[in-house]
Write a protein that holds these residues in place. Structure first.
Motif, PDB file in Angstrom:
ATOM      1  N   GLY A   1       0.839  -1.209   0.000  1.00  0.00           N
ATOM      2  CA  GLY A   1       0.000   0.000   0.000  1.00  0.00           C
ATOM      3  C   GLY A   1       0.871   1.255   0.000  1.00  0.00           C
ATOM      4  N   ALA A   2       1.893   1.259   0.877  1.00  0.00           N
ATOM      5  CA  ALA A   2       2.802   2.416   0.926  1.00  0.00           C
ATOM      6  C   ALA A   2       3.518   2.549  -0.426  1.00  0.00           C
ATOM      7  N   MET A   3       3.893   1.409  -1.001  1.00  0.00           N
ATOM      8  CA  MET A   3       4.593   1.444  -2.295  1.00  0.00           C
ATOM      9  C   MET A   3       3.685   2.021  -3.396  1.00  0.00           C
ATOM     10  N   MET A   4       2.408   1.645  -3.396  1.00  0.00           N
ATOM     11  CA  MET A   4       1.477   2.156  -4.422  1.00  0.00           C
ATOM     12  C   MET A   4       1.456   3.686  -4.406  1.00  0.00           C
ATOM     13  N   ILE A   5       1.515   4.245  -3.196  1.00  0.00           N
ATOM     14  CA  ILE A   5       1.450   5.703  -3.079  1.00  0.00           C
ATOM     15  C   ILE A   5       2.805   6.331  -3.397  1.00  0.00           C
ATOM     16  N   MET A   6       3.866   5.702  -2.915  1.00  0.00           N
ATOM     17  CA  MET A   6       5.198   6.289  -3.161  1.00  0.00           C
ATOM     18  C   MET A   6       5.559   6.271  -4.643  1.00  0.00           C
ATOM     19  N   THR A   7       5.089   5.242  -5.376  1.00  0.00           N
ATOM     20  CA  THR A   7       5.419   5.159  -6.804  1.00  0.00           C
ATOM     21  C   THR A   7       4.431   5.955  -7.661  1.00  0.00           C
ATOM     22  N   GLY A   8       3.401   6.511  -7.012  1.00  0.00           N
ATOM     23  CA  GLY A   8       2.411   7.300  -7.752  1.00  0.00           C
ATOM     24  C   GLY A   8       1.426   6.433  -8.533  1.00  0.00           C
TER      25      GLY A   8
END
Ligand code: NDP
Length: 400
Positions: free
Chosen positions: A354-361
């Motif tokens: 989930g954090a990755m989805m947001i950090m990668t845009g």
């Protein structure tokens, strides 16, 4: 790619932190901030030699908004991943708003004095997050979390409308203790001793705790008793998935667990009402937590598998269709990889994703959203890559 601040350093956080460290391309830096700093430092000492991710640690009381703001301003993370307890959701959201930082969690807010979890408190932040131009991703664990992603994926690729969802959460693991909980005992017991409920035709139907029992034969585990529980994702899925007539949540429990729980309930040990004991106010459930095994200690002793997923029934091109999406996870394999059992693993991996989805845009919209409101495809791909591969069955046995 960026920096993530992880709040909490318990069972779930430990897995998410291991996974961030395996994924240094995205997580260039992480800060582990929790109440007990020694736990954060111990994880840093173990993991820093194994990863390019730069790990920092800090002590924080996440009930205190000013402390959180100061820490976020000093570290400047792209996203805050809240893996403390549900009681801290709102203070952490307040700090994210004040610093314009994206927010991710795995469990919805629950006031300390009423064991009632619902989304209204967090949904009330929608406009403020939109205005601040930041995202709050709610419920990025397994259930809620992957169950919502599964629902969005089923809707996108397999159905025109989904009329029935049964979420089945089976833990076939055995830790060898007569009684222990697989995640935070206080949160776990509050959840299972509450009344059950499900949604039918837009209305909540309440049941007594453990009133509705079914038996299901789970792939990878075998036949288990399961019981209908209230669960938070029912509330958001009933709104976000088109065509829902009924949505239920079942979790497996062994007879020994239930007998112990009943006995503890009968003697008052699961109560959240404070009592006076030798001149000091204590909450019986919090005292019980103190004497039960720490969930983090179950890792080496737990054998067996979990199988968690959703059975969907609905319509595609005018025809009835059934579809079951699930993941099987092995406790000992998880322990070998990250030193935790599968319950923490199945929550910690989606939290990292989930954090990755947001950090990668890949997921990029301002406001407060439940996980099924985003495109499920990149998350589904990441589940296969990061340790929670999913399986599908187009002809599953149904739950009556
Ligand atoms: P743990 O009790 O193992 O860990 C909680 C951590 O939060 C601990 O490190 C604790 O600190 C820290 N913490 C608690 N209060 C504060 C505070 N005021 N300030 C700073 N840190 C604090 O819990 P779990 O890891 O089992 O669960 C974490 C979260 O994951 C919970 O919200 C739980 O509901 C959720 N969850 C979600 C699931 C899902 O599928 N969606 C499944 C399982 C859990 P200390 O070390 O000092 O105690």
């Amino acid at each position: 790619m960026g920096k993530c601040m992880i709040i909490g350093c318990g069972g779930v956080a430990s897995v998410a932190i291991h996974k961030c460290c395996q994924n240094s391309e995205v997580f260039e830096g992480i800060m582990i901030a929790s109440r007990t700093k020694s736990k954060c430092d111990a994880l840093k000492e173990k993991l820093q030699p194994t990863t390019k991710t730069v790990i920092e640690t800090a002590q924080v009381n996440a009930d205190n908004v000013d402390e959180l703001i100061a820490l976020i301003e000093a570290y400047k993370p792209d996203v805050v991943l809240n893996l403390a307890l549900p009681y801290q959701d709102l203070t952490i959201m307040d700090a994210c708003l004040a610093t314009k930082t994206h927010y991710v969690d795995t469990a919805n807010y629950e006031p300390l004095d009423t064991a009632k979890f619902e989304y209204k408190w967090q949904w009330a932040y929608r406009e403020r997050f939109e205005k601040a131009g930041i995202t709050a991703l709610l419920g990025s664990g397994f259930d809620p979390g992957v169950t919502g992603v599964f629902s969005a994926y089923a809707m996108k690729h397999h159905f025109d409308e989904i009329n029935y969802i049964d979420i089945l959460d089976c833990n076939g693991g055995d830790h060898g203790y007569p009684f222990a909980t697989n995640f935070n005992p206080e949160i776990n017991i509050r959840e299972v001793s509450a009344k059950g409920s499900y949604i039918e035709d837009g209305k909540w139907i309440e049941t007594e705790p453990m009133e509705i029992k079914r038996v299901y034969n789970f792939k990878g585990v075998g036949e288990k008793d399961m019981y209908l529980l209230h669960h938070e994702e029912l509330e958001s899925l009933a709104l976000n998935i088109k065509g829902i007539k009924r949505i239920r949540f079942f979790m497996t429990f062994g007879q020994s667990y239930l007998t112990h729980l009943k006995c503890l309930e009968n003697v008052g040990m699961t109560s959240i009402e404070p009592i006076m004991y030798e001149g000091k106010e204590i909450v019986p459930l919090q005292f019980l937590k103190a004497v039960l095994p720490d969930p983090a200690s179950l890792g080496p002793r737990t054998v067996g598998k979990t199988n968690i997923g959703c059975i969907f029934r609905g319509k595609k091109d005018g025809k009835d269709k059934t579809y079951y999406l699930y993941n099987i996870c092995d406790h000992q394999e998880c322990y070998k990889e990250v030193g935790s059992q599968a319950i923490s693993y199945t929550t910690g991996v989606p939290a990292m994703i989930g954090a990755m989805m947001i950090m990668t845009g890949k997921w990029n919209k301002a406001g407060v959203y439940n996980i099924e409101e985003f495109d499920p495809d990149p998350f589904m791909e990441a589940l296969n890559k990061w340790g929670l591969p999913w399986e599908e069955d187009f002809n599953p046995v149904l739950v009556d």
